[in-house]
Design an enzyme around this catalytic site. Structure first.
Site, PDB file in Angstrom:
ATOM      1  N   GLY A   9       7.047  12.093  -2.655  1.00 49.25           N
ATOM      2  CA  GLY A   9       6.373  12.826  -3.721  1.00 49.25           C
ATOM      3  C   GLY A   9       4.953  13.255  -3.402  1.00 49.25           C
ATOM      4  N   CYS A  21      -6.809 -25.930   8.408  1.00 48.25           N
ATOM      5  CA  CYS A  21      -6.428 -26.463   7.099  1.00 48.25           C
ATOM      6  C   CYS A  21      -7.095 -25.700   5.968  1.00 48.25           C
ATOM      7  CB  CYS A  21      -6.740 -27.941   7.011  1.00 48.25           C
ATOM      8  SG  CYS A  21      -8.499 -28.302   7.047  1.00 48.25           S
ATOM      9  N   LYS A  62      11.786  13.149   8.194  1.00 49.88           N
ATOM     10  CA  LYS A  62      12.847  13.976   7.606  1.00 49.88           C
ATOM     11  C   LYS A  62      13.535  14.806   8.695  1.00 49.88           C
ATOM     12  CE  LYS A  62      11.790  15.445   3.444  1.00 49.88           C
ATOM     13  NZ  LYS A  62      10.896  16.276   2.613  1.00 49.88           N
ATOM     14  N   SER A  68      -9.443 -29.839  13.366  1.00 49.51           N
ATOM     15  CA  SER A  68      -8.819 -29.053  12.311  1.00 49.51           C
ATOM     16  C   SER A  68      -9.871 -28.094  11.774  1.00 49.51           C
ATOM     17  CB  SER A  68      -8.306 -29.974  11.206  1.00 49.51           C
ATOM     18  OG  SER A  68      -7.852 -29.198  10.119  1.00 49.51           O
ATOM     19  N   HIS A 113     -12.182  -1.918  -8.066  1.00 49.92           N
ATOM     20  CA  HIS A 113     -12.652  -3.254  -8.430  1.00 49.92           C
ATOM     21  C   HIS A 113     -11.522  -4.095  -9.020  1.00 49.92           C
ATOM     22  CE1 HIS A 113     -14.555  -6.170 -11.195  1.00 49.92           C
ATOM     23  NE2 HIS A 113     -15.390  -6.326 -10.182  1.00 49.92           N
ATOM     24  N   ARG A 168      16.817   8.264   5.152  1.00 46.74           N
ATOM     25  CA  ARG A 168      15.646   7.496   5.592  1.00 46.74           C
ATOM     26  C   ARG A 168      15.866   6.050   5.198  1.00 46.74           C
ATOM     27  NH1 ARG A 168      11.921  10.295   1.084  1.00 46.74           N
ATOM     28  NH2 ARG A 168      13.023   9.510  -0.712  1.00 46.74           N
ATOM     29  N   TYR A 217      -0.713 -25.812  14.726  1.00 44.53           N
ATOM     30  CA  TYR A 217      -0.116 -25.691  13.396  1.00 44.53           C
ATOM     31  C   TYR A 217      -1.069 -24.952  12.465  1.00 44.53           C
ATOM     32  CZ  TYR A 217      -3.328 -29.379  11.976  1.00 44.53           C
ATOM     33  OH  TYR A 217      -4.466 -30.085  11.720  1.00 44.53           O
ATOM     34  N   MET A 272       3.893  15.174  -0.711  1.00 45.34           N
ATOM     35  CA  MET A 272       3.710  16.501  -0.146  1.00 45.34           C
ATOM     36  C   MET A 272       4.775  17.429  -0.675  1.00 45.34           C
ATOM     37  SD  MET A 272       2.440  15.657   3.600  1.00 45.34           S
ATOM     38  CE  MET A 272       4.010  14.930   3.834  1.00 45.34           C
ATOM     39  N   ARG A 275      10.530  22.314   3.904  1.00 45.21           N
ATOM     40  CA  ARG A 275      10.345  20.930   3.443  1.00 45.21           C
ATOM     41  C   ARG A 275       9.347  20.208   4.326  1.00 45.21           C
ATOM     42  NH1 ARG A 275      16.197  18.431   3.713  1.00 45.21           N
ATOM     43  NH2 ARG A 275      15.320  17.058   2.123  1.00 45.21           N
TER      44      ARG A 275
HETATM   45  P1  ADP Z   1      10.824  15.163  -0.898  1.00 43.49           P
HETATM   46  O1  ADP Z   1      10.350  14.679   0.409  1.00 43.49           O
HETATM   47  O2  ADP Z   1       9.782  15.271  -1.936  1.00 43.49           O
HETATM   48  O3  ADP Z   1      12.084  14.452  -1.345  1.00 43.49           O
HETATM   49  P2  ADP Z   1      12.546  17.252   0.018  1.00 43.49           P
HETATM   50  O4  ADP Z   1      12.119  18.099   1.150  1.00 43.49           O
HETATM   51  O5  ADP Z   1      13.518  16.203   0.352  1.00 43.49           O
HETATM   52  O6  ADP Z   1      11.251  16.679  -0.670  1.00 43.49           O
HETATM   53  O7  ADP Z   1      13.132  18.269  -1.088  1.00 43.49           O
HETATM   54  C1  ADP Z   1      13.073  18.112  -2.485  1.00 43.49           C
HETATM   55  C2  ADP Z   1      14.456  18.269  -3.081  1.00 43.49           C
HETATM   56  O8  ADP Z   1      15.037  19.504  -2.714  1.00 43.49           O
HETATM   57  C3  ADP Z   1      15.389  17.195  -2.602  1.00 43.49           C
HETATM   58  O9  ADP Z   1      16.203  16.783  -3.648  1.00 43.49           O
HETATM   59  C4  ADP Z   1      16.225  17.922  -1.567  1.00 43.49           C
HETATM   60  O10 ADP Z   1      17.491  17.354  -1.452  1.00 43.49           O
HETATM   61  C5  ADP Z   1      16.288  19.325  -2.092  1.00 43.49           C
HETATM   62  N1  ADP Z   1      16.430  20.258  -0.985  1.00 43.49           N
HETATM   63  C6  ADP Z   1      15.596  20.457   0.038  1.00 43.49           C
HETATM   64  N2  ADP Z   1      16.078  21.381   0.903  1.00 43.49           N
HETATM   65  C7  ADP Z   1      17.248  21.781   0.413  1.00 43.49           C
HETATM   66  C8  ADP Z   1      18.257  22.718   0.869  1.00 43.49           C
HETATM   67  N3  ADP Z   1      18.111  23.390   2.009  1.00 43.49           N
HETATM   68  N4  ADP Z   1      19.340  22.890   0.102  1.00 43.49           N
HETATM   69  C9  ADP Z   1      19.480  22.209  -1.049  1.00 43.49           C
HETATM   70  N5  ADP Z   1      18.606  21.319  -1.534  1.00 43.49           N
HETATM   71  C10 ADP Z   1      17.493  21.098  -0.807  1.00 43.49           C
HETATM   72 MG    MG Z   2      13.593  14.158  -0.162  1.00 45.49          MG
END
Ligand code: ADP
Ligand code: MG
Ligand code: MG
Length: 953
Positions: free
Chosen positions: A86, A903, A8, A835, A444, A321, A923, A88, A77
């Site tokens: 989702g 094979c 990020k 083989s 499992h 990303r 092969y 962290m 962030r």
């Molecule tokens: P994740 O990795 O779970 O997507 P993010 O760090 O991207 O977490 O942030 C979660 C949400 O908050 C995302 O939709 C992001 O665009 C928004 N967000 C994060 N930082 C800012 C900011 N400085 N201003 C506005 N929105 C933000």
């Molecule tokens: Mg994000």
């Protein structure tokens, strides 16, 4: 850069560098996180650096952190090197307190917005930093939302929002024991520490385990000025992809929520609009987004998944990303981008994973039907995509029932369990798909389903199973035993009802064909296929096979019209051998015997000769018949593979595999003897399907008369029973099979070689280009090969002389016994090709019998990590792989041009193919359906090795 800044942070830095509108901010590196993880404290100097960073944001924005007159708000962030969506945490709106919220309200002339932002901060901070259960906040919100006209959060008035803030604060106080911190700097400090802690949270650890991401990378923390999508109808937030991630189409794709803050889109609180709708309603922003999208895709040369926010008509970019994509999109975008000149063909080949090819060639849900099901609200939940493929069927909670329905009634079943255990495998075997409520990627259920090639969604925690009530619940919904359910093991989605599946059609996958064509240009190994019948060979060629690596002749024996001939041969063979030996001994004795002794011997010989002649007729007669049939088979397969090599393996399994089972015969003989006086007993005592089939057989044998049938059949079955008894082995896997059979009963393999060469000569006369290669199985000692080869090559030459044709052929052996690998130099003197039969080689190296091992303990070994994976699926590098390596080097030392391939089923497994590439095989040969996967995997092995080389330099 990504190592330190995380994905990020690196993306934000890169977008800033490109001149895109990114809110000012700074990144705390992964090093700080690792130091925090080790010591539990922020590293020294961090606070000072954070101050410097905040000051620079203040400079860039003109706002001040904690200043009620013009407050700066920031987000913290998380962001690791590899995206962990989702997993962290992120905290928004830091810097708000009882004073700055008023300032923000005045400054923006928007009370509602200011208080909305504040309530979001308190709940997020509470949840993420203080571990308060989010439901405590949600309940309050829901209660007050319900009082508005439309029940939506955008309708909440400022007064209600103030009330929410007050209630949130008291929840906070009661759970934490302290007031919500009013100092922005304290909020910031705590949020940074929480982001670092989230790296070591259970969710994040599980995710890394599943995705094989190392645990010592750490996460970075990005501190960034807040921009607001919740400032009214000229604001909003969304996510966009530079291309459609499910189809690969070149179009801006995504979703947008007006008047909302980032998390709302992900949380699915409101139904977002499609990005395309912005084109009409907001052409300016749509145009800007399109330009940013193109710029980013050009820069990163890959699909980008972007987050953006619009604050009062101004676009801000918040994240970019590489976009996750479906198999179909992966192939299409790779090919398109190469054609557009954005990436090289080799890169395109590397962009597509072998599993994508597997997925494209598995049944999958019709995308349209899936979307429709979503619209109808039939999507139930999403679990872990544990084993790919789509399946639809009746819900069953009971493995016994699943077995019965699936096997006996041929009905499609989805087996639904809380989790599975070895006691459930019999049911899993006959299900179309597996759904479990608990368990991860190595549970499992997941391990077994992958082993069986069954679609599986595991760990679908949203479903609550009640075995007693024979139903499961998802929220309000109830799915009962016998209802239809559809699961997508590729995506992890679970749907109510039936979704039609599409059977793959390789011919129509044009992009895949193009890509595989490029892969062919990049790979070193050839890809051959295992095919026993002309129709398999045809399919293999269509998939791009360059030869047949294994044609198993004995499969041809199993066809119903041939089995009686095969039985005749097996019955005659041992007796023929015994009588022949006896006759030979008598003749030798007679030479030196005198008078009475001599006369006696001569009489014995006279008596034995007609017996021998009759046995000879029976044995050779049945062999001739089989030879004729096999010749036709070989004509078919050699013709299909015109111009390409075909490795034909001589008879391999123990003879009793062609005979009825001992227990079955014993029962039948007993029944027949008992029913001699009372034929009707047979009918009366018939209980099962098999019993009734037997009655029919007896009736037929007697031309409609049971009694006659019994008299006719009994002696035959008795003879068969004796033969089966005689061929029974304590340990068939290690018994009379492979070349040991050919050495014991040379007539059988001579017949096979004669048939092969007669077929080849006939085709050659018709100008068909044939290249048969004769493979002798299960050689452990060079003398076994020498013995067989001498006899067989003589026969080959005899046929060619007789027909006046020479064909291009090779003689070689399978390497499937450790001793063969260890003595490969001796063996290579007598073999033109090797083989690797890695199924047997794995069995004999581990001392496992595969059927017993997989049925009893092997999958448990994998689940308990005693073995890293199932060695019958992915080659065991250290053991079996080492034997292979040794074998190749010893063999090639003696015979440089030795042709070596694999094979075993492993020939279609990408990780095993990589090993084969390292070892330098010519092969890999796999099942026809795996050929496309192998073509790509072989190219990857080569291209990756090249990349590794250049990186070394
Ligand atoms: P994740 O990795 O779970 O997507 P993010 O760090 O991207 O977490 O942030 C979660 C949400 O908050 C995302 O939709 C992001 O665009 C928004 N967000 C994060 N930082 C800012 C900011 N400085 N201003 C506005 N929105 C933000
Ligand atoms: Mg994000
Ligand atoms: Mg074998």
């Amino acid at each position: 850069m990504r190592d330190l800044l995380g994905g990020k942070g690196a993306g934000l830095a890169e977008m800033t560098r490109l001149g895109l509108p990114v809110p000012p901010g700074f990144t705390i590196t992964t090093k700080a996180c690792n130091s925090y993880s080790r010591s539990g404290r922020s590293p020294p100097g961090l606070l000072k650096q954070v101050e410097v960073g905040i000051a620079s944001i203040e400079g860039a924005s003109g706002k001040r952190f904690g200043d009620p007159g013009n407050p700066l708000l920031v987000s913290v962030r998380s962001g690791a090197k590899f995206s962990m969506p989702g997993m962290m945490d992120t905290v928004l709106n830091l810097g708000l307190n009882d004073e700055t919220v008023e300032g923000l309200a005045v400054l923006t002339s928007n009370d509602r917005f200011a208080w909305d932002s504040y309530r979001r901060l308190i709940s997020m901070f509470g949840r993420i930093v203080k571990d308060i259960d989010g439901r405590a906040f949600e309940a309050i919100l829901d209660r007050l939302k319900a009082k508005t006209a439309s029940g939506k959060d955008a309708e909440l008035t400022t007064d209600v929002l103030r009330q929410i803030v007050a209630e949130f604060k008291s929840v906070y106080r009661s759970k934490v024991g302290k007031d919500f911190p009013q100092t922005p700097r304290e909020q910031l400090r705590e949020a940074i520490a929480a982001v670092f802690r989230s790296w070591s949270g259970k969710r994040a650890i599980d995710y890394r385990n599943f995705n094989k991401i190392p645990h010592d990378l750490g996460t970075a923390a990005n501190v960034q000025m807040m921009v607001f999508g919740n400032m009214g109808s000229d604001s909003g937030t969304g996510v966009a992809f530079t291309r459609n991630p499910s189809t690969g189409a070149k179009e801006l794709f995504g979703e947008y929520l007006p008047n909302a803050q980032g998390e709302d889109v992900v949380a699915g609180i409101r139904t977002p609009l499609r990005i395309l709708q912005l084109r009409d309603s907001w052409p300016d922003i749509y145009g800007q987004l399109g330009r940013v999208s193109q710029l980013l895709e050009k820069h990163y040369r890959d699909i980008q998944d972007m987050e953006f926010t619009v604050e009062r008509g101004k676009l801000w970019m918040l994240q970019t990303r590489a976009g996750k994509r479906t198999a179909q999109a992966a192939v299409k975008t790779a090919v398109d981008m190469a054609k557009e000149g954005l990436i090289r063909r080799e890169e395109a080949v590397l962009r597509v994973e072998p599993v994508h090819v597997v997925q494209l060639l598995l049944p999958r849900f019709d995308e349209g039907a899936k979307t429709a099901a979503r619209k109808e609200g039939r999507e139930l939940a999403t679990g872990l995509n544990a084993s790919p493929g789509a399946a639809t069927g009746y819900v069953s909670f009971d493995p016994d029932e699943a077995e019965k329905l699936g096997r006996d009634e041929k009905r499609p079943v989805i087996l639904v369990r809380v989790e599975t255990s070895p006691d459930d495998v019999h049911g899993m075997l006959h299900a179309k798909g597996i759904l479990t409520a608990r368990g991860g990627a190595t549970s499992h259920a997941a391990v077994v389903a992958r082993g069986l090639g069954l679609p599986c969604v595991a760990g679908c925690e949203a479903i609550h199973i009640d075995y007693d009530a024979q139903e499961f619940r998802v929220g309000e919904k109830v799915v009962r035993h016998g209802d239809f359910l559809s699961i997508d093991g590729t995506s992890g989605d679970v749907f109510e009802g039936r979704i039609p599946t599409i059977d793959p059609d390789f011919e129509r996958e044009e992009d895949l064909q193009t890509l595989l064509g490029w892969a062919d240009g990049a790979r070193l190994e050839m890809v051959w296929a295992n095919a026993d019948y002309p129709r398999d060979a045809q399919r293999a060629r269509k998939f791009g096979a360059q030869g047949i690596g294994l044609c198993r002749t004995e499969h041809m024996f199993f066809e119903t019209d041939r089995l009686p001939v095969v039985h005749e041969m097996i019955l005659a063979a041992p007796e023929y051998r015994r009588v022949t030996a006896r006759l030979k001994a008598l003749r030798a004795e007679v030479e030196v015997a005198k008078n009475a002794k001599r006369a006696d011997l001569e009489k014995q010989i006279q008596l034995l000769e007609p017996v021998h002649a009759s046995l000879h007729r029976r044995y050779m007669g049945s062999l001739d018949k089989l030879g004729d049939l096999q010749r036709q088979d070989f004509v078919g397969i050699l013709r299909e593979m015109t111009g390409l090599p075909v490795i034909i393996r001589l008879i391999d399994p123990p003879l009793h595999e062609f005979l009825p089972r001992y227990e079955v015969l014993l029962v039948q003989v007993t029944k027949l003897s008992m029913a001699r006086r009372d034929p009707d007993l047979l009918v009366r005592s018939a209980r099962s399907e098999d019993d009734r089939a037997f009655v029919d057989e007896v009736q037929e044998a007697g031309g409609g008369d049971l009694g006659r049938g019994i008299e006719g059949l009994l002696p035959k079955k008795e003879t068969l029973l004796r033969a089966v008894e005689a061929t029974r082995e304590a340990n068939p896997m290690l018994g009379l099979r492979g070349c040991r059979l050919g050495i014991t009963f040379p007539e059988i393999t001579v017949m096979q070689v004669r048939a092969i060469f007669e077929a080849a000569c006939a085709l050659k006369k018709d100008d068909v280009d044939v290249h048969p290669e004769i493979m002798i199985p299960l050689v452990g000692h060079v003398n076994e090969l020498k013995d067989q080869r001498a006899a067989l090559e003589a026969e080959a030459r005899a046929v060619m002389n007789r027909k006046g044709v020479t064909v291009d052929y090779k003689f070689g052996t399978m390497v499937e016994i450790p001793r063969a690998a260890l003595t490969a130099d001796e063996i290579a003197r007598h073999a033109e090709f090797f083989s690797f039969g890695t199924n047997d080689l794995t069995q004999t190296t581990f001392g496992f019998s595969r059927d017993d091992a997989e049925g009893k303990f092997l999958l448990d070994y994998v689940a308990r990590k005693i073995l890293p994976h199932n060695p019958f699926q992915t080659l065991d590098r250290e053991g079996v792989g080492q034997l292979m390596r040794l074998c190749v080097s010893k063999g090639r030392k003696v015979r440089a041009e030795l042709e070596i391939g694999i094979c075993g089923e492993h020939g279609g497994d990408p990780a095993s193919i990589e090993l084969c590439h390292e070892i330098g095989l010519d092969y890999v040969s796999c099942s026809p359906f795996r050929v496309p996967v192998a073509r790509l995997a072989a190219a990857h092995a080569k291209l990756r090795a090249e990349v590794a080389l250049t990186e070394d330099r």
